[in-house]
Design a protein around this motif. Structure first.
Motif, PDB file in Angstrom:
ATOM      1  N   MET A   1      23.280  25.981  52.754  1.00 13.33           N
ATOM      2  CA  MET A   1      24.184  24.969  52.528  1.00 13.33           C
ATOM      3  C   MET A   1      25.359  25.447  53.058  1.00 13.33           C
ATOM      4  O   MET A   1      25.649  26.547  53.064  1.00 13.33           O
ATOM      5  N   SER A   2      26.235  24.538  53.640  1.00 14.13           N
ATOM      6  CA  SER A   2      27.560  25.020  54.210  1.00 14.13           C
ATOM      7  C   SER A   2      28.530  24.796  53.450  1.00 14.13           C
ATOM      8  O   SER A   2      28.308  23.829  52.164  1.00 14.13           O
ATOM      9  N   VAL A   3      29.574  25.290  53.688  1.00 12.99           N
ATOM     10  CA  VAL A   3      30.860  25.501  52.646  1.00 12.99           C
ATOM     11  C   VAL A   3      31.992  25.337  53.415  1.00 12.99           C
ATOM     12  O   VAL A   3      32.203  25.619  54.621  1.00 12.99           O
ATOM     13  N   VAL A   4      33.017  24.765  52.755  1.00 15.65           N
ATOM     14  CA  VAL A   4      34.543  24.880  53.124  1.00 15.65           C
ATOM     15  C   VAL A   4      35.498  25.530  52.542  1.00 15.65           C
ATOM     16  O   VAL A   4      35.546  25.408  51.306  1.00 15.65           O
ATOM     17  N   ARG A   5      36.327  26.448  53.030  1.00 13.22           N
ATOM     18  CA  ARG A   5      37.188  27.241  52.316  1.00 13.22           C
ATOM     19  C   ARG A   5      38.429  26.350  52.795  1.00 13.22           C
ATOM     20  O   ARG A   5      38.847  26.245  53.825  1.00 13.22           O
TER      21      ARG A   5
ATOM     22  N   VAL B   1      42.652  25.834  52.293  1.00 12.69           N
ATOM     23  CA  VAL B   1      43.868  26.589  51.622  1.00 12.69           C
ATOM     24  C   VAL B   1      44.867  25.668  52.116  1.00 12.69           C
ATOM     25  O   VAL B   1      45.092  25.130  53.096  1.00 12.69           O
ATOM     26  N   ARG B   2      45.800  25.284  50.974  1.00 11.57           N
ATOM     27  CA  ARG B   2      47.086  24.596  51.412  1.00 11.57           C
ATOM     28  C   ARG B   2      48.342  25.330  51.176  1.00 11.57           C
ATOM     29  O   ARG B   2      48.157  26.152  50.251  1.00 11.57           O
ATOM     30  N   PHE B   3      49.268  25.053  52.104  1.00 12.08           N
ATOM     31  CA  PHE B   3      50.337  25.986  52.084  1.00 12.08           C
ATOM     32  C   PHE B   3      51.464  25.217  52.538  1.00 12.08           C
ATOM     33  O   PHE B   3      51.461  24.142  53.102  1.00 12.08           O
ATOM     34  N   LYS B   4      52.626  25.953  52.555  1.00 11.72           N
ATOM     35  CA  LYS B   4      53.727  25.379  53.115  1.00 11.72           C
ATOM     36  C   LYS B   4      54.304  26.528  53.960  1.00 11.72           C
ATOM     37  O   LYS B   4      54.148  27.790  53.654  1.00 11.72           O
ATOM     38  N   THR B   5      55.299  26.113  54.981  1.00 12.95           N
ATOM     39  CA  THR B   5      55.943  27.238  55.797  1.00 12.95           C
ATOM     40  C   THR B   5      57.076  26.668  56.091  1.00 12.95           C
ATOM     41  O   THR B   5      57.422  25.100  56.113  1.00 12.95           O
ATOM     42  N   ASP B   6      58.116  27.375  56.528  1.00  8.78           N
ATOM     43  CA  ASP B   6      59.334  26.810  56.694  1.00  8.78           C
ATOM     44  C   ASP B   6      59.299  26.026  58.375  1.00  8.78           C
ATOM     45  O   ASP B   6      58.616  26.632  59.179  1.00  8.78           O
ATOM     46  N   PRO B   7      59.798  24.873  58.564  1.00  9.88           N
ATOM     47  CA  PRO B   7      59.622  23.984  59.619  1.00  9.88           C
ATOM     48  C   PRO B   7      60.005  25.051  61.050  1.00  9.88           C
ATOM     49  O   PRO B   7      59.562  24.988  61.979  1.00  9.88           O
TER      50      PRO B   7
ATOM     51  N   ASP C   1      28.704  33.464  54.229  1.00  5.11           N
ATOM     52  CA  ASP C   1      29.629  33.901  55.258  1.00  5.11           C
ATOM     53  C   ASP C   1      31.126  33.843  54.595  1.00  5.11           C
ATOM     54  O   ASP C   1      31.944  34.522  54.994  1.00  5.11           O
ATOM     55  N   ALA C   2      31.396  32.750  53.946  1.00  7.86           N
ATOM     56  CA  ALA C   2      32.657  32.803  53.523  1.00  7.86           C
ATOM     57  C   ALA C   2      33.038  33.630  52.571  1.00  7.86           C
ATOM     58  O   ALA C   2      34.352  34.176  52.911  1.00  7.86           O
TER      59      ALA C   2
ATOM     60  N   GLY D   1      44.049  28.162  47.240  1.00 13.08           N
ATOM     61  CA  GLY D   1      42.900  28.235  48.358  1.00 13.08           C
ATOM     62  C   GLY D   1      41.798  27.697  47.282  1.00 13.08           C
ATOM     63  O   GLY D   1      41.608  27.823  45.853  1.00 13.08           O
ATOM     64  N   GLU D   2      40.741  27.051  47.720  1.00 17.86           N
ATOM     65  CA  GLU D   2      39.470  26.445  46.912  1.00 17.86           C
ATOM     66  C   GLU D   2      38.236  26.413  47.943  1.00 17.86           C
ATOM     67  O   GLU D   2      38.390  26.378  49.313  1.00 17.86           O
ATOM     68  N   MET D   3      37.161  26.584  47.303  1.00 17.65           N
ATOM     69  CA  MET D   3      35.813  26.740  48.197  1.00 17.65           C
ATOM     70  C   MET D   3      35.104  25.458  47.570  1.00 17.65           C
ATOM     71  O   MET D   3      35.053  25.100  46.755  1.00 17.65           O
TER      72      MET D   3
END
Length: 96
Positions: free
Chosen positions: A1-5, A7-13, A61-62, A87-89
């Motif tokens: 079974m494949s998975v996706v990690r 991650v939502r984040f912000k950065t200064d433009p 792998d993740a 982050g979430e899996m």
């Protein structure tokens, strides 16, 4: 079974170009260490938040990529420009 990690984040433009450069180096080093990294896809949402999706062949792998992450200088450098990371899996259930 494949998975996706995801991650939502912000950065200064003002740091966008540098973040993209550092992220590319991070993807390269993780891919070299974890051959099960299939794809790393980065999106920018309408509100300016970034969403990074890392697709892996297996949960193992993740887990290997996440476990080793903070020891890699490229990962630390990329995350130095990130704020509010969440982050979430997720298991991939259906792809068409």
């Amino acid at each position: 079974m494949s998975v996706v990690r995801i991650v939502r984040f912000k950065t200064d433009p003002a740091d966008t170009e540098e973040m993209l450069t550092r992220r590319a180096a991070m993807v390269d080093v993780v891919r070299a260490k974890v051959p099960g990294l299939v794809e790393a896809r980065l999106s920018r949402l309408e509100d300016g938040t970034w969403m990074d999706q890392w697709h892996y062949r297996t949960p193992e792998d993740a887990a290997a990529a996440v476990a080793d992450a903070d020891r890699l200088p490229e990962v630390r450098a990329a995350f130095a420009l990130v704020t509010e990371p969440v982050g979430e899996m997720a298991e991939i259930v259906d792809v068409r």
